[in-house]
Write a protein that holds these residues in place. Sequence first.
Motif, mmCIF file in Angstrom:
data_model
loop_
_atom_site.group_PDB
_atom_site.id
_atom_site.type_symbol
_atom_site.label_atom_id
_atom_site.label_comp_id
_atom_site.label_asym_id
_atom_site.label_seq_id
_atom_site.Cartn_x
_atom_site.Cartn_y
_atom_site.Cartn_z
ATOM 1 N N LEU A 1 -3.310 0.414 -11.099
ATOM 2 C CA LEU A 1 -4.479 0.848 -10.345
ATOM 3 C C LEU A 1 -4.088 1.271 -8.936
ATOM 4 C CD1 LEU A 1 -6.867 -2.082 -11.400
ATOM 5 C CD2 LEU A 1 -6.357 0.039 -12.631
ATOM 6 N N GLY A 2 -4.814 2.232 -8.426
ATOM 7 C CA GLY A 2 -4.550 2.694 -7.067
ATOM 8 C C GLY A 2 -5.321 3.964 -6.789
ATOM 9 N N ARG A 3 -5.583 4.200 -5.522
ATOM 10 C CA ARG A 3 -6.264 5.436 -5.130
ATOM 11 C C ARG A 3 -5.333 6.631 -5.284
ATOM 12 N NH1 ARG A 3 -10.098 4.164 0.102
ATOM 13 N NH2 ARG A 3 -11.060 2.258 -0.704
ATOM 14 N N SER B 1 -3.067 3.929 -16.380
ATOM 15 C CA SER B 1 -3.379 4.270 -15.001
ATOM 16 C C SER B 1 -4.787 4.846 -14.959
ATOM 17 C CB SER B 1 -2.371 5.298 -14.474
ATOM 18 O OG SER B 1 -2.829 5.877 -13.266
ATOM 19 N N SER B 2 -5.618 4.307 -14.069
ATOM 20 C CA SER B 2 -7.008 4.760 -14.032
ATOM 21 C C SER B 2 -7.652 4.413 -12.702
ATOM 22 C CB SER B 2 -7.806 4.106 -15.168
ATOM 23 O OG SER B 2 -9.167 4.484 -15.118
ATOM 24 N N HIS B 3 -8.644 5.229 -12.328
ATOM 25 C CA HIS B 3 -9.471 4.869 -11.176
ATOM 26 C C HIS B 3 -10.863 4.436 -11.641
ATOM 27 C CE1 HIS B 3 -10.686 9.031 -11.992
ATOM 28 N NE2 HIS B 3 -11.824 8.738 -11.382
ATOM 29 N N LEU B 4 -11.155 4.555 -12.956
ATOM 30 C CA LEU B 4 -12.436 4.133 -13.512
ATOM 31 C C LEU B 4 -12.333 2.660 -13.929
ATOM 32 C CD1 LEU B 4 -13.238 7.275 -15.696
ATOM 33 C CD2 LEU B 4 -14.069 6.740 -13.392
ATOM 34 N N ILE B 5 -12.165 1.801 -12.936
ATOM 35 C CA ILE B 5 -11.815 0.413 -13.198
ATOM 36 C C ILE B 5 -12.938 -0.336 -13.907
ATOM 37 C CG2 ILE B 5 -11.096 -1.744 -12.099
ATOM 38 C CD1 ILE B 5 -9.990 0.110 -9.833
ATOM 39 N N GLU C 1 -11.576 -2.250 -17.331
ATOM 40 C CA GLU C 1 -11.118 -3.611 -17.038
ATOM 41 C C GLU C 1 -11.178 -4.527 -18.247
ATOM 42 O OE1 GLU C 1 -13.362 -6.495 -14.686
ATOM 43 O OE2 GLU C 1 -14.747 -4.884 -14.196
ATOM 44 N N ARG C 2 -12.084 -4.249 -19.200
ATOM 45 C CA ARG C 2 -12.147 -5.104 -20.392
ATOM 46 C C ARG C 2 -10.894 -4.982 -21.252
ATOM 47 N NH1 ARG C 2 -13.731 -2.315 -25.186
ATOM 48 N NH2 ARG C 2 -14.302 -0.130 -24.817
ATOM 49 N N LEU C 3 -10.118 -3.907 -21.060
ATOM 50 C CA LEU C 3 -8.908 -3.690 -21.847
ATOM 51 C C LEU C 3 -7.696 -4.396 -21.254
ATOM 52 C CD1 LEU C 3 -9.215 0.187 -22.292
ATOM 53 C CD2 LEU C 3 -10.003 -1.554 -23.901
ATOM 54 N N LEU C 4 -7.761 -4.711 -19.965
ATOM 55 C CA LEU C 4 -6.562 -5.086 -19.224
ATOM 56 C C LEU C 4 -6.286 -6.580 -19.246
ATOM 57 C CD1 LEU C 4 -7.175 -2.843 -16.066
ATOM 58 C CD2 LEU C 4 -6.055 -2.236 -18.226
ATOM 59 N N GLU C 5 -5.044 -6.918 -19.535
ATOM 60 C CA GLU C 5 -4.611 -8.312 -19.442
ATOM 61 C C GLU C 5 -3.870 -8.549 -18.136
ATOM 62 O OE1 GLU C 5 -2.271 -11.660 -22.138
ATOM 63 O OE2 GLU C 5 -2.727 -9.686 -22.954
ATOM 64 N N ASP C 6 -3.080 -7.565 -17.698
ATOM 65 C CA ASP C 6 -2.362 -7.637 -16.425
ATOM 66 C C ASP C 6 -2.757 -6.458 -15.556
ATOM 67 O OD1 ASP C 6 -1.089 -9.881 -17.362
ATOM 68 O OD2 ASP C 6 0.873 -8.949 -17.603
ATOM 69 N N VAL C 7 -2.566 -6.614 -14.248
ATOM 70 C CA VAL C 7 -2.935 -5.571 -13.293
ATOM 71 C C VAL C 7 -1.855 -5.451 -12.219
ATOM 72 C CG1 VAL C 7 -4.593 -4.887 -11.511
ATOM 73 C CG2 VAL C 7 -5.415 -5.893 -13.638
ATOM 74 N N VAL C 8 -1.481 -4.213 -11.904
ATOM 75 C CA VAL C 8 -0.623 -3.914 -10.757
ATOM 76 C C VAL C 8 -1.409 -2.951 -9.875
ATOM 77 C CG1 VAL C 8 1.538 -2.898 -9.939
ATOM 78 C CG2 VAL C 8 1.499 -4.183 -12.094
ATOM 79 N N ASP D 1 -14.816 -4.347 -7.759
ATOM 80 C CA ASP D 1 -15.124 -4.794 -6.395
ATOM 81 C C ASP D 1 -13.873 -5.305 -5.685
ATOM 82 O OD1 ASP D 1 -17.787 -4.152 -6.721
ATOM 83 O OD2 ASP D 1 -18.343 -6.160 -7.383
ATOM 84 N N LEU D 2 -13.039 -6.047 -6.412
ATOM 85 C CA LEU D 2 -11.810 -6.540 -5.809
ATOM 86 C C LEU D 2 -10.866 -5.397 -5.462
ATOM 87 C CD1 LEU D 2 -11.099 -9.708 -7.963
ATOM 88 C CD2 LEU D 2 -11.800 -9.630 -5.576
ATOM 89 N N PHE D 3 -10.806 -4.408 -6.330
ATOM 90 C CA PHE D 3 -9.947 -3.253 -6.074
ATOM 91 C C PHE D 3 -10.389 -2.522 -4.804
ATOM 92 C CE2 PHE D 3 -9.506 1.376 -6.495
ATOM 93 C CZ PHE D 3 -8.124 1.481 -6.523
#
Length: 298
Positions: free
Chosen positions: A37-39, A187-191, A195-202, A280-282
């Motif tokens: 994730l990232g802008r 890689s996505s900005h549509l978090i 997010e329901r797919l993700l187990e880990d996040v960078v 929101d955290l992102f």
Amino acid sequence: MSGFGVEVRDLTARYDTTVALDAVSFTIRPGVITGLLGRNGSGKTTALSVLAAFRRATSGTVLVDGEDPWENERVLSGTCLVRESGDVALDQKLKETLDFLGDRRPLFSRELADTLMDRFELDPLTKPNKLSRGKRSAFGVVVGLASRTPLTLLDEVHLGMDAPSRYAFYDALLTDWLEHPRTIVLSSHLIGEVERLLEDVVVLDRGTVLTASDAETLRSGGVTVTGPAEAVEAFVVGRQVVARQQLGRTAQATLVGARDDDASRARQHGLELGPVALQDLFVHLTDRPVPAIPEESR
């Protein structure tokens, strides 16, 4: 097949004088769906390009399944990077591209490819240069998922797709990953959607790693508090509030930095606590202060 793991240590990548990645370090666990994730401009595409050996690192160490991916036939044959709108020959029919991949990707599933072609209403006799942006992105999804490589890198592949097509992609990704586990980096900005797919996040920001953890740990770093507006305001005094909502006399505040006594304090004041959305955290993690307007310019 459980997928390739990735180890990145002190990775720096430069484009002339521009530093796209500045000594970043992170780990991608094998067999896990990880969100990168990232802008815009954060370094996501550069990082994925280095992992796929599309470009070489300026310095640092990158190991995919324990080996440097650069000019490594074994690792590259097990890695697939699909960028926005796909990376396919524009003047070649979709069917011909699928035939080509079927001959060269040992785990390529023509059955899955055909199923996804039907789901996204793609004509196999059409060429990519005749498709809309959304349809080209959908074909990129077909290529990425049907390849079933041990390391699948999907870089904003959903751009241009309408909402029903994006959700069809998410469902197809999760369903096939459960049946055929492998390492997927999304890689996505549509978090809020992914997010329901993700187990880990960078999370990357301006070429550096802001955080890297499992998604649940990241979410647990924050809390929402809901209840009577006055009680909510009293509860959040001295706390880091990143979002507020109010409807009539009921308010909700999103806090970063959960405390051990939050649950007991909330019960005492008749408030409800809840989880924080990853979106929101992102936004909080990557928030950039707006520069002050000089006095003479007002």
